[in-house]
Write a protein that holds these residues in place. Structure first.
Motif: not given
Length: 231
Positions: A125-139
């Motif tokens: 959605p347009n109103g969402h601000l991307g603020i980061g990420a969390i990595n899983g096990p491999w991919f």
């Protein structure tokens, strides 16, 4: 009483410094630091990196950099720290123009441009601000978004799927960083069978692997087609 974003960060940082400073740390200017030295990962690797905060002028520049409105909860975070990398959670920050803090010895966060101005799926959605990420096990990877109503949502990096949701940025920081204290042993190694991605994300690794294999097949097919055309 619910803590503010800044109060939550201060509380968590006290725990982080007490827990991980004995493993090795570096203090830099303006409150920036690295703590939890894990040389078994890489000679200069640390479990937690906290970048120096921004003033309001620099936050306005960060807003221009990501071409998206930065709501007050994330502005409050950026005043305290310009993004961070904490126990496998990456929080984005500003790096453009006068926001450059690379000279203070800790480096810089991943730019807010990513997940916002570039590389943003159409279904976000347009109103969402991307603020980061969390990595899983491999991919697999989950992308964090702060919604226009103040919630934090964890989206699959490749599919329109939400695996977890928190009612506020402060609650996300408190709940997820506290959870992650339990997935590392005393030497900073991830425990066997630890759940890296929170929420309903158990099949994300399988989906990510499938997407990777499909991309590889398309790439191989493209090479074959181009080779046939050259004959």
């Amino acid at each position: 009483m619910t803590k503010s974003v800044a109060e939550t960060i201060v509380h968590l940082e006290q725990i982080i410094r007490q827990k991980y400073d004995p493993m090795g740390f570096i203090d830099a200017q303006h409150g920036a630091y690295k703590t939890g030295h894990v040389p078994h990962v890489a000679p200069l690797a640390y479990l937690c990196i906290r970048y120096a905060g921004l003033d309001d002028v620099e936050i306005d520049k960060a807003e221009s950099e990501c071409d998206r409105y930065i709501p007050e909860p994330y502005r409050e975070l950026l005043r305290h720290m310009n993004g961070a990398r904490m126990l496998g959670v990456s929080l984005l920050g500003g790096i453009g123009g006068s926001v450059d803090r690379s000279a203070i010895g800790i480096g810089q966060p991943i730019s807010l441009r990513y997940q916002n101005a570039i590389g943003r799926p159409d279904y976000i959605p347009n109103g969402h601000l991307g603020i980061g990420a969390i990595n899983g096990p491999w991919f697999s990877q989950g992308h964090l978004y702060l919604t226009s109503t103040g919630e934090v949502e964890l989206y699959n990096a490749r599919f329109n799927m939400i695996g977890a949701r928190w009612p506020s940025l402060a609650v996300f920081l408190e709940d997820e960083l506290s959870r992650r204290f339990s997935i590392y042993d005393d030497e900073g190694r991830i425990l066997e069978n630890a759940k890296l991605l929170p929420g309903d994300t158990d099949d994300w690794e399988r989906l990510a692997q499938g997407a990777k294999e499909e991309k590889a097949k398309k790439s191989l097919l493209g090479h074959v087609v181009n080779a046939l055309r050259r004959k």
